[in-house]
Design a protein around this motif. Structure first.
Motif, mmCIF file in Angstrom:
data_model
loop_
_atom_site.group_PDB
_atom_site.id
_atom_site.type_symbol
_atom_site.label_atom_id
_atom_site.label_comp_id
_atom_site.label_asym_id
_atom_site.label_seq_id
_atom_site.Cartn_x
_atom_site.Cartn_y
_atom_site.Cartn_z
ATOM 1 N N ARG A 1 48.058 30.017 38.219
ATOM 2 C CA ARG A 1 49.476 29.797 38.551
ATOM 3 C C ARG A 1 50.157 28.935 37.491
ATOM 4 O O ARG A 1 49.654 27.874 37.141
ATOM 5 C CB ARG A 1 49.590 29.084 39.891
ATOM 6 C CG ARG A 1 49.202 29.939 41.050
ATOM 7 C CD ARG A 1 50.155 29.702 42.220
ATOM 8 N NE ARG A 1 49.642 30.320 43.439
ATOM 9 C CZ ARG A 1 49.859 31.581 43.755
ATOM 10 N NH1 ARG A 1 50.550 32.361 42.961
ATOM 11 N NH2 ARG A 1 49.377 32.067 44.887
ATOM 12 N N GLY A 2 51.279 29.413 37.019
ATOM 13 C CA GLY A 2 52.042 28.648 36.042
ATOM 14 C C GLY A 2 51.680 28.977 34.608
ATOM 15 O O GLY A 2 52.435 28.719 33.701
ATOM 16 N N SER A 3 50.485 29.527 34.411
ATOM 17 C CA SER A 3 50.027 29.813 33.054
ATOM 18 C C SER A 3 50.415 31.235 32.661
ATOM 19 O O SER A 3 50.745 32.054 33.503
ATOM 20 C CB SER A 3 48.509 29.629 33.000
ATOM 21 O OG SER A 3 47.963 30.368 31.937
ATOM 22 N N THR A 4 50.394 31.514 31.365
ATOM 23 C CA THR A 4 50.706 32.867 30.899
ATOM 24 C C THR A 4 49.471 33.536 30.309
ATOM 25 O O THR A 4 49.582 34.500 29.586
ATOM 26 C CB THR A 4 51.803 32.823 29.824
ATOM 27 O OG1 THR A 4 51.354 31.967 28.776
ATOM 28 C CG2 THR A 4 53.110 32.301 30.379
ATOM 29 N N LYS A 5 48.304 32.958 30.587
ATOM 30 C CA LYS A 5 47.087 33.498 29.984
ATOM 31 C C LYS A 5 46.205 34.167 31.033
ATOM 32 O O LYS A 5 45.356 33.514 31.648
ATOM 33 C CB LYS A 5 46.325 32.389 29.275
ATOM 34 C CG LYS A 5 47.074 31.911 28.058
ATOM 35 C CD LYS A 5 46.459 30.688 27.439
ATOM 36 C CE LYS A 5 47.377 30.161 26.349
ATOM 37 N NZ LYS A 5 47.331 28.724 26.220
ATOM 38 N N GLY A 6 46.414 35.443 31.229
ATOM 39 C CA GLY A 6 45.583 36.199 32.164
ATOM 40 C C GLY A 6 44.335 36.709 31.477
ATOM 41 O O GLY A 6 43.974 36.271 30.386
ATOM 42 N N MET A 7 43.696 37.659 32.108
ATOM 43 C CA MET A 7 42.486 38.293 31.583
ATOM 44 C C MET A 7 42.686 38.718 30.128
ATOM 45 O O MET A 7 43.711 39.303 29.788
ATOM 46 C CB MET A 7 42.243 39.501 32.485
ATOM 47 C CG MET A 7 41.290 40.508 32.021
ATOM 48 S SD MET A 7 41.182 41.752 33.345
ATOM 49 C CE MET A 7 39.842 42.736 32.688
ATOM 50 N N SER A 8 41.718 38.395 29.265
ATOM 51 C CA SER A 8 41.882 38.757 27.853
ATOM 52 C C SER A 8 40.794 39.702 27.363
ATOM 53 O O SER A 8 40.749 40.043 26.181
ATOM 54 C CB SER A 8 41.910 37.491 26.997
ATOM 55 O OG SER A 8 40.735 36.750 27.204
ATOM 56 N N GLY A 9 39.897 40.123 28.234
ATOM 57 C CA GLY A 9 38.864 41.077 27.833
ATOM 58 C C GLY A 9 37.979 41.395 29.012
ATOM 59 O O GLY A 9 38.070 40.774 30.066
ATOM 60 N N GLY A 10 37.091 42.402 28.820
ATOM 61 C CA GLY A 10 36.176 42.770 29.897
ATOM 62 C C GLY A 10 36.733 43.875 30.775
ATOM 63 O O GLY A 10 37.837 44.379 30.536
ATOM 64 N N THR A 11 35.936 44.246 31.784
ATOM 65 C CA THR A 11 36.302 45.367 32.650
ATOM 66 C C THR A 11 36.134 44.976 34.110
ATOM 67 O O THR A 11 35.142 44.355 34.478
ATOM 68 C CB THR A 11 35.377 46.581 32.357
ATOM 69 O OG1 THR A 11 35.465 46.877 30.951
ATOM 70 C CG2 THR A 11 35.783 47.803 33.150
ATOM 71 N N ILE A 12 37.100 45.336 34.931
ATOM 72 C CA ILE A 12 36.993 45.138 36.377
ATOM 73 C C ILE A 12 37.147 46.509 37.038
ATOM 74 O O ILE A 12 38.152 47.201 36.791
ATOM 75 C CB ILE A 12 38.081 44.177 36.902
ATOM 76 C CG1 ILE A 12 37.988 42.813 36.179
ATOM 77 C CG2 ILE A 12 37.948 43.985 38.411
ATOM 78 C CD1 ILE A 12 39.116 41.848 36.521
ATOM 79 N N ILE A 13 36.145 46.905 37.811
ATOM 80 C CA ILE A 13 36.212 48.208 38.491
ATOM 81 C C ILE A 13 36.214 47.975 39.996
ATOM 82 O O ILE A 13 35.329 47.299 40.530
ATOM 83 C CB ILE A 13 35.003 49.093 38.103
ATOM 84 C CG1 ILE A 13 34.969 49.270 36.581
ATOM 85 C CG2 ILE A 13 35.067 50.443 38.815
ATOM 86 C CD1 ILE A 13 33.651 49.762 36.051
ATOM 87 N N VAL A 14 37.221 48.497 40.662
ATOM 88 C CA VAL A 14 37.334 48.348 42.120
ATOM 89 C C VAL A 14 37.298 49.741 42.734
ATOM 90 O O VAL A 14 38.136 50.584 42.406
ATOM 91 C CB VAL A 14 38.659 47.641 42.500
ATOM 92 C CG1 VAL A 14 38.757 47.485 44.014
ATOM 93 C CG2 VAL A 14 38.764 46.294 41.812
ATOM 94 N N HIS A 15 36.330 49.972 43.622
ATOM 95 C CA HIS A 15 36.242 51.314 44.216
ATOM 96 C C HIS A 15 37.156 51.456 45.424
ATOM 97 O O HIS A 15 37.542 52.552 45.784
ATOM 98 C CB HIS A 15 34.788 51.626 44.579
ATOM 99 C CG HIS A 15 33.935 51.783 43.351
ATOM 100 N ND1 HIS A 15 33.815 52.975 42.670
ATOM 101 C CD2 HIS A 15 33.208 50.877 42.646
ATOM 102 C CE1 HIS A 15 33.034 52.809 41.603
ATOM 103 N NE2 HIS A 15 32.651 51.528 41.561
ATOM 104 N N GLY A 16 37.483 50.337 46.061
ATOM 105 C CA GLY A 16 38.393 50.389 47.215
ATOM 106 C C GLY A 16 39.826 50.123 46.790
ATOM 107 O O GLY A 16 40.256 50.520 45.710
ATOM 108 N N ASN A 17 40.558 49.403 47.630
ATOM 109 C CA ASN A 17 41.963 49.099 47.359
ATOM 110 C C ASN A 17 42.106 47.704 46.753
ATOM 111 O O ASN A 17 41.250 46.846 46.948
ATOM 112 C CB ASN A 17 42.772 49.159 48.657
ATOM 113 C CG ASN A 17 42.660 50.517 49.326
ATOM 114 O OD1 ASN A 17 42.638 51.548 48.645
ATOM 115 N ND2 ASN A 17 42.559 50.516 50.650
ATOM 116 N N ALA A 18 43.230 47.484 46.056
ATOM 117 C CA ALA A 18 43.515 46.161 45.494
ATOM 118 C C ALA A 18 44.893 45.705 45.973
ATOM 119 O O ALA A 18 45.739 46.538 46.306
ATOM 120 C CB ALA A 18 43.485 46.214 43.975
ATOM 121 N N GLY A 19 45.082 44.394 46.005
ATOM 122 C CA GLY A 19 46.333 43.819 46.534
ATOM 123 C C GLY A 19 47.449 43.764 45.506
ATOM 124 O O GLY A 19 47.541 44.610 44.617
#
Ligand SMILES: [Zn+2]
Lengths: 542, 192
Positions: B59-77
């Motif tokens: 929260r408040g920062s501008t630095k999100g994920m910068s590499g890698g992989t996220i796999i979700v088989h169901g639903n995401a919010g």
């Protein structure tokens, strides 16, 4: 040499058999540190905290048996602010920009800042009644009015930020120099500065007027700074200072744009070396992520335009404005690296350490926790060179630092971090360890007779980071860099006795009703509001 | 986490794999919010559903994920890939609102539908929605219809409407949404 303490004061001698003895042999003893300008409390600081959860997230203090938990790298929570200053041996802090309207909030936070004595300066350079009085040439009435404000807000000194410009900003404008007219008031910054300088004198204030210049943070502004200092030259008496230019680094730029911006430190230092009516503080820049916050709304808007960062801008009713923008000073940025150089150039080129004090304008140039690093830059050419080789090439080529071989002594450090600041503030019981002084003492683990700070600057930095002992009002509050006791400090404010009535007259009461959201009757702080007030009684000449 | 493997049989709470640099985390059940927040590398695979702020910044920062992989088989919010700077997020189920908000780079792939406002304030990067999206933000412009889109190494068959935005930020992010599944967006075709 022994130092005797009794009842919170330095005394001639004491019964050694009954006293607690601290063996400080081989260590360095200084009066407790004094910070003349650090934004640590109030609406603006707290809005900065709200704006920056990511600043809290990366710097967390865990609760101990005597301290509370807290967070924040550039804008620590109030308790953490007190603890961190105390660990560095600081015992007195001045919060420099309080909109009078926000006095309650400011004092509530100052009351929650433990370990230190403190005071705060109300912002008065753009206060409507001040502008009206000065426009009409009513200096004495203005003085009486300010005496009322000091009591109403429990203030300590007259703070002036971008005089006239902050008022103009309420209409989306700014002033371009000290002779530019302020919209609707038909008055110039020069008249505001001179007027308040005279008022300050009439009121016998302990500190001078505390000025954040017009055009702050703009290339070419060193001219404005020189004009600002010159404009009260004729009002000075007996070589005594009558103006303090704060965070001077931000007001010492040459050039006409950011690409050709360079240092105006030499010109400013030359002026200050030849005149005794001016004191300054550095406003040193540190290469880190910090949060800028000033009452200078137009400047902060410009900074937002420059960075595209998130920002806050605020118009405080008829009184002042404020702005907040997170900022990262980068070594490889030519502008930021030049700013870094300018702060040090000022401190090194101004010959008399009683005229310039160590600050970062916390948190504007960087957090106060970087003071030990700045001390090493002042004391060691090697330490400066080490940073110089890491900064932007263009900035390095233009920097005056390689041509300066001055290195501060420990005595000079003691002046720029406590003695000089206390003197400028008129706090006679601070910044010294003579008999009768407050027993605010810092003991650092370094032997000034054996250590060469020029070479062993890392040792110096370590020593100033964590005091072996901090003694506040005669009590040991820090031992080996850890808080061992939490204490409440005092809040100084000036209680000015005038023969002219200080109460607001009917006309002004009507204006309060028309222009403020708070009624006149509810405006002043009442007796008992402060946790530990320490009024300083002054007899004014009006 | 910088290397190795974690297998979680069942559900897991918030902040799974936050700031991870390498290795593999597998969850057989569901995960809470902030999966892979500020992640730099490695792989996270969730068989079930996940909460909000997948791969997001603090929260408040501008630095999100910068590499890698996220796999979700169901639903995401909501706010999946908030302030994402690089890497890949694949969601095989449906996704909430504001996927890829403030995104600067990287890819978000959604097999199912989006609840809308995808790519708000994105500056660069790619978001692909293979099923329904209620509407496109007005600060996106339609650019073309693409038969296929490349995700990582594989190609996904469309056709897709390609939008560019978020123009309000001067952004050049690409938002692909299925043409067939979004007949209600066919009015955009007259601007092509
Ligand atoms: Zn300041």
């Amino acid at each position: 040499m022994d130092l005797a303490i009794n009842n919170g004061k330095i005394v001639e001698k004491i019964n050694e058999k009954k006293a607690k003895v601290i063996d400080a042999s081989g260590m360095m003893i200084m009066p407790g540190g004094v910070d003349i300008h650090c934004h640590i409390a109030g609406a603006e600081v707290n809005t900065g905290r709200l704006l920056r959860p990511e600043d809290h997230f990366r710097d967390v203090e865990v609760k101990t048996a005597v301290t509370r938990s807290g967070v924040g790298h550039s804008i620590p929570s109030t308790f953490t602010t007190g603890y961190r200053y105390s660990r560095m041996g600081y015992t007195t802090l001045m919060n420099p920009s309080m909109p009078p309207f926000e006095a309650r909030h400011t004092h509530e936070e100052l009351d929650d800042t433990p370990m230190v004595d403190k005071a705060t300066y109300p912002l008065l350079g753009d206060w409507w009644f001040v502008l009206e009085h000065l426009r009409d040439g009513l200096i004495e009435e203005c003085a009486a009015h300010i005496a009322w404000i000091m009591a109403a807000t429990r203030g300590y000194a007259i703070k002036i930020v971008n005089p006239g410009g902050v008022e103009a900003w309420g209409f989306g404008r700014n002033v371009k120099g000290i002779d530019d007219s302020v919209p609707h008031f038909n008055i110039t910054p020069r008249e505001i500065i001179r007027g308040l300088c005279k008022v300050n004198k009439l009121l016998n204030m302990p500190h001078t007027i505390h000025v954040h210049t017009n055009n702050l943070g703009k290339p070419g502004n060193y001219v404005t700074t020189l004009e600002t200092m010159k404009c009260v030259e004729d009002l000075a008496e007996e070589n005594r200072p009558n103006i303090h230019i704060t965070h001077c680094q931000f007001s010492a730029y040459k050039g006409s744009n950011w690409r050709n911006m360079s240092s105006g430190a030499e010109e400013i230092a030359k002026y200050v070396n030849h005149h005794n009516h001016v004191t300054l503080d550095m406003g040193q820049v540190i290469f880190t992520d910090t949060t800028t916050m000033t009452a200078d709304g137009p400047f902060q808007y410009g900074l937002y335009r420059l960075t595209g960062n998130k920002w806050v801008n605020h118009d405080v009713e008829t009184e002042t404005s404020a702005g907040i923008v997170p900022f990262r000073y980068r070594r490889k940025s030519a502008v930021n690296a030049t700013q870094w150089s300018i702060g040090l150039e000022l401190a090194l080129l101004i010959e008399n350490p009683w005229k310039i004090y160590l600050t970062t304008d916390h948190p504007n140039g960087g957090p106060f926790t970087s003071y030990p690093t700045i001390i090493t830059w002042l004391m060691s050419q090697v330490a400066r060179k080490k940073m110089l080789i890491k900064i932007n090439k263009r900035a390095r080529r233009k920097s005056l630092l390689p041509s300066i071989d001055r290195e501060y002594s420990f005595y000079e450090i003691a002046i720029v971090t406590r003695a000089g600041q206390a003197k400028a503030l008129g706090l006679a019981q601070k910044g010294q360890l003579g008999v009768g002084a407050d027993a605010d003492v810092a003991i650092y683990d370094i032997n000034p007779e054996l250590v060469d700070p020029s070479k062993k600057y890392k040792k110096v930095r370590r020593a100033f980071k964590k005091a072996v002992y901090t003694i506040k009002g005669g009590e040991v509050v820090v031992k080996d860099g850890q808080i061992v006791k939490s204490v409440f400090g005092k809040t100084f404010w000036v209680d000015i006795k005038t023969s002219l009535p200080t109460e607001v007259n009917d006309d002004l009461k009507r204006k309060f009703r028309e222009y403020w959201t708070v009624e006149y009757e509810n405006y002043p702080l009442r007796k008992g509001f402060l946790h530990n007030p320490a009024p300083i009684s002054i007899k004014a000449e009006v | 986490m910088s290397t190795g493997r974690i297998i979680i049989e069942g559900d897991v709470g918030m902040h799974l794999g936050e700031e991870m640099k390498g290795g593999v985390i597998t969850v057989t059940g569901n995960a809470g919010s902030w999966v892979g927040g500020r992640m730099k590398g490695g792989t996270i695979e969730i068989k079930g559903d996940v909460g909000d702020y997948v791969g997001a910044a603090y929260r408040g920062s501008t630095k999100g994920m910068s590499g890698g992989t996220i796999i979700v088989h169901g639903n995401a919010g909501n706010e999946v890939g908030c302030f994402m700077r690089n890497g890949l997020i694949k969601v095989y189920g449906n996704i909430g609102q504001f996927a890829g908000i403030h995104m600067a780079k990287g890819t978000i792939f959604v097999q199912g539908s989006s609840e809308g406002r995808a790519g708000a304030q994105m500056r660069k990067g790619k978001i692909v929605v293979c099923s329904n999206i209620p509407s496109i933000l007005p600060t996106f412009t339609v650019e073309s219809i693409k038969p296929k889109v490349k995700i990582d190494e594989e190609k996904v068959t469309g056709p897709f409407y390609m939008f560019v935005g978020d123009r309000a930020e001067g952004g050049e992010g690409k938002l692909y949404v299925s043409q067939k599944q979004n007949q209600h967006l066919s009015f955009y075709e007259e601007y092509l």
